[in-house]
Design an enzyme around this catalytic site. Structure first.
Site, PDB file in Angstrom:
ATOM      1  N   SER A   1      -2.189   1.808  10.878  1.00  0.00           N
ATOM      2  CA  SER A   1      -1.474   0.587  11.264  1.00  0.00           C
ATOM      3  C   SER A   1      -2.015   0.000  12.558  1.00  0.00           C
ATOM      4  CB  SER A   1      -0.002   0.965  11.449  1.00  0.00           C
ATOM      5  OG  SER A   1       0.651   0.038  12.254  1.00  0.00           O
TER       6      SER A   1
ATOM      7  N   TYR B   1       6.877   5.362  15.324  1.00  0.00           N
ATOM      8  CA  TYR B   1       6.086   5.033  14.129  1.00  0.00           C
ATOM      9  C   TYR B   1       4.596   4.974  14.483  1.00  0.00           C
ATOM     10  CZ  TYR B   1       3.897   2.117  10.532  1.00  0.00           C
ATOM     11  OH  TYR B   1       3.038   1.629   9.575  1.00  0.00           O
TER      12      TYR B   1
HETATM   13  N1  LIG Z   1       3.367  -3.437   5.142  1.00  0.00           N
HETATM   14  C1  LIG Z   1       2.744  -3.479   6.295  1.00  0.00           C
HETATM   15  O1  LIG Z   1       2.727  -4.525   6.959  1.00  0.00           O
HETATM   16  C2  LIG Z   1       2.016  -2.279   6.830  1.00  0.00           C
HETATM   17  C3  LIG Z   1       1.317  -2.418   8.048  1.00  0.00           C
HETATM   18  C4  LIG Z   1       0.651  -1.292   8.546  1.00  0.00           C
HETATM   19  C5  LIG Z   1       0.655  -0.103   7.851  1.00  0.00           C
HETATM   20  N2  LIG Z   1       1.361  -0.007   6.684  1.00  0.00           N
HETATM   21  C6  LIG Z   1       1.358   1.291   5.987  1.00  0.00           C
HETATM   22  O2  LIG Z   1       0.995   1.080   4.635  1.00  0.00           O
HETATM   23  C7  LIG Z   1       1.674   2.018   3.801  1.00  0.00           C
HETATM   24  C8  LIG Z   1       2.444   1.284   2.719  1.00  0.00           C
HETATM   25  O3  LIG Z   1       3.376   0.412   3.331  1.00  0.00           O
HETATM   26  P1  LIG Z   1       4.356  -0.527   2.514  1.00  0.00           P
HETATM   27  O4  LIG Z   1       4.601  -1.740   3.331  1.00  0.00           O
HETATM   28  O5  LIG Z   1       3.877  -0.646   1.114  1.00  0.00           O
HETATM   29  O6  LIG Z   1       5.693   0.347   2.594  1.00  0.00           O
HETATM   30  P2  LIG Z   1       6.721   0.772   1.449  1.00  0.00           P
HETATM   31  O7  LIG Z   1       7.900   1.353   2.167  1.00  0.00           O
HETATM   32  O8  LIG Z   1       6.970  -0.370   0.531  1.00  0.00           O
HETATM   33  O9  LIG Z   1       5.929   1.906   0.678  1.00  0.00           O
HETATM   34  C9  LIG Z   1       5.911   3.237   1.102  1.00  0.00           C
HETATM   35  C10 LIG Z   1       6.294   4.103  -0.069  1.00  0.00           C
HETATM   36  O10 LIG Z   1       6.270   5.460   0.348  1.00  0.00           O
HETATM   37  C11 LIG Z   1       7.353   6.122  -0.275  1.00  0.00           C
HETATM   38  N3  LIG Z   1       7.705   7.304   0.511  1.00  0.00           N
HETATM   39  C12 LIG Z   1       8.298   7.346   1.730  1.00  0.00           C
HETATM   40  N4  LIG Z   1       8.491   8.618   2.110  1.00  0.00           N
HETATM   41  C13 LIG Z   1       7.989   9.389   1.119  1.00  0.00           C
HETATM   42  C14 LIG Z   1       7.919  10.788   0.917  1.00  0.00           C
HETATM   43  N5  LIG Z   1       8.400  11.650   1.827  1.00  0.00           N
HETATM   44  N6  LIG Z   1       7.360  11.261  -0.221  1.00  0.00           N
HETATM   45  C15 LIG Z   1       6.883  10.397  -1.169  1.00  0.00           C
HETATM   46  N7  LIG Z   1       6.938   9.058  -1.033  1.00  0.00           N
HETATM   47  C16 LIG Z   1       7.490   8.565   0.104  1.00  0.00           C
HETATM   48  C17 LIG Z   1       8.470   5.098  -0.316  1.00  0.00           C
HETATM   49  O11 LIG Z   1       9.464   5.396  -1.315  1.00  0.00           O
HETATM   50  C18 LIG Z   1       7.708   3.821  -0.601  1.00  0.00           C
HETATM   51  O12 LIG Z   1       7.674   3.524  -1.983  1.00  0.00           O
HETATM   52  C19 LIG Z   1       2.558   2.840   4.729  1.00  0.00           C
HETATM   53  O13 LIG Z   1       1.858   4.009   5.087  1.00  0.00           O
HETATM   54  C20 LIG Z   1       2.726   1.945   5.944  1.00  0.00           C
HETATM   55  O14 LIG Z   1       3.008   2.675   7.115  1.00  0.00           O
HETATM   56  C21 LIG Z   1       2.043  -1.065   6.158  1.00  0.00           C
END
Ligand SMILES: NC(=O)c1ccc[n+]([C@@H]2O[C@H](COP(=O)([O-])OP(=O)(O)OC[C@H]3O[C@@H](n4cnc5c(N)ncnc54)[C@H](O)[C@@H]3O)[C@@H](O)[C@H]2O)c1
Length: 320
Positions: A130, A155
């Site tokens: 991130s 985070y």
């Molecule tokens: N969306 C953004 O702007 C953004 C920015 C930077 C980084 N990220 C990273 O990208 C990745 C995806 O983000 P997103 O926005 O799609 O989030 P999201 O919350 O939609 O997806 C994350 C998924 O991980 C699953 N999850 C959480 N804990 C878990 C566990 N213990 N075991 C199995 N599954 C688990 C959740 O159920 C969810 O479906 C994450 O790692 C997030 O930190 C996202």
């Protein structure tokens, strides 16, 4: 490599489910492990995978990345070519409320995946990091070599810690790992807690939009298709340990974003000003010099076009 088998952790979420659909359209075999974490509703996540679930190349396993036995058995059941590790406790502000949960999932969960990869001799991973790891870095735009030792939320600290762990597995066991630092991602299926999704919903309902601080906070918003392009390029080119930014290399302030949204929705948008939130960084701004060379990353969607696409998806799929 059409016949690749790919494990996507967190594949029911926003970015994951979009990636699943893209990889299936390229005839890859995809296995998802996701525990439908309660950060937002399971119903949304089930719907995200509705189309994928009809595809014979797709398998969904409901489970937690912290469950050592389950993860061990998944690696025994499949021969993965690569793991795209997206499962995470997401969101900056809630991480201040439950830092332990963030470290459990984001760091220990990552360790569990890496350990099982080692046992199964699967040595390629894309890790979802991130832009928050840059903290309030004053070297702008953010270059991958900027110091990232001053995260300002649990985070961000958990993501940086997991990057360091990835490096350790590269060093000790010769893993190929690309850590991709995503800059605020938006587009169809965006998480309901994120600004664009939240603001659009409130504005369409005629409710006021909360703005934390004076609205001058700037973000490099990245359209989902560009993130997917970066991830698929990373799958193609993975070699050694590298960190890459995936952003748009342009920024917009919260005030400008809300104005633009009002123009697109053709609505007078109401605003409520609230105090600045601890943990929020002042600006995110991606340098793309390294990812353009190393990944041939070429983002295409500017914020106005992306926001129009998002609003069009939202009005058809969420608000009806
Ligand atoms: N969306 C953004 O702007 C953004 C920015 C930077 C980084 N990220 C990273 O990208 C990745 C995806 O983000 P997103 O926005 O799609 O989030 P999201 O919350 O939609 O997806 C994350 C998924 O991980 C699953 N999850 C959480 N804990 C878990 C566990 N213990 N075991 C199995 N599954 C688990 C959740 O159920 C969810 O479906 C994450 O790692 C997030 O930190 C996202």
């Amino acid at each position: 490599m059409a016949n690749m088998t790919i494990l996507i952790t967190g594949g029911a979420g926003f970015i994951g489910s979009n990636l699943v659909d893209l990889l299936l359209s390229q005839s890859k075999k995809v296995v998802v492990v996701d525990n439908y974490d309660n950060f937002y509703s399971k119903e949304i996540k089930v719907k995200n995978l509705e189309n994928a679930s009809k595809n014979n190349n797709f398998t969904f396993i409901e489970g937690d990345i912290l469950d050592e036995e389950l993860i061990d058995s998944i690696f025994k059941d499949y021969n993965f070519d690569i793991v795209v590790h997206l499962a995470s406790k997401a969101g900056v502000r809630p991480s201040l409320e439950s830092p332990k949960e963030y470290f459990d999932v984001n760091l220990i969960g990552t360790l569990n995946i890496l350990n099982n990869m080692k046992k199964a001799n699967v040595k390629k991973m894309i890790f979802a990091s991130s832009s928050s790891v840059y903290g309030n870095s004053t070297e702008i735009p953010f270059v991958e070599t900027n110091a990232s030792d001053s995260p300002i939320s649990p985070y961000a600290a958990s993501k940086r810690a997991a990057e360091l762990l990835c490096h350790t597995y590269h060093h000790l066991y010769n893993f190929d790992i690309f850590c991709l630092r995503f800059f605020t991602v938006y587009g169809p299926r965006q998480r309901p807690d994120l600004a664009i999704s939240k603001f659009t919903k409130l504005a369409l309902e005629g409710n006021s939009i909360p703005i934390y601080g004076d609205g001058s906070m700037r973000r490099d918003y990245t359209y989902i298709d560009d993130i997917l392009q970066g991830i698929t390029k990373a799958i193609e080119k993975i070699n050694g340990f590298e960190i890459f930014n995936l952003g748009e290399n342009t920024t917009i302030s919260v005030n400008e974003l809300v104005n633009l949204l009002g123009i697109i929705l053709k609505k007078e948008v109401q605003i409520t000003r609230l105090p600045k939130q601890p943990g929020d960084v002042n600006i995110t701004f991606a340098s793309l010099t390294k990812s353009k060379i190393g990944l041939e990353y070429a983002p295409k969607t500017n914020i106005e076009e992306g926001l129009r696409k998002f609003v069009s998806w939202f009005t058809k799929n969420v608000q009806n």
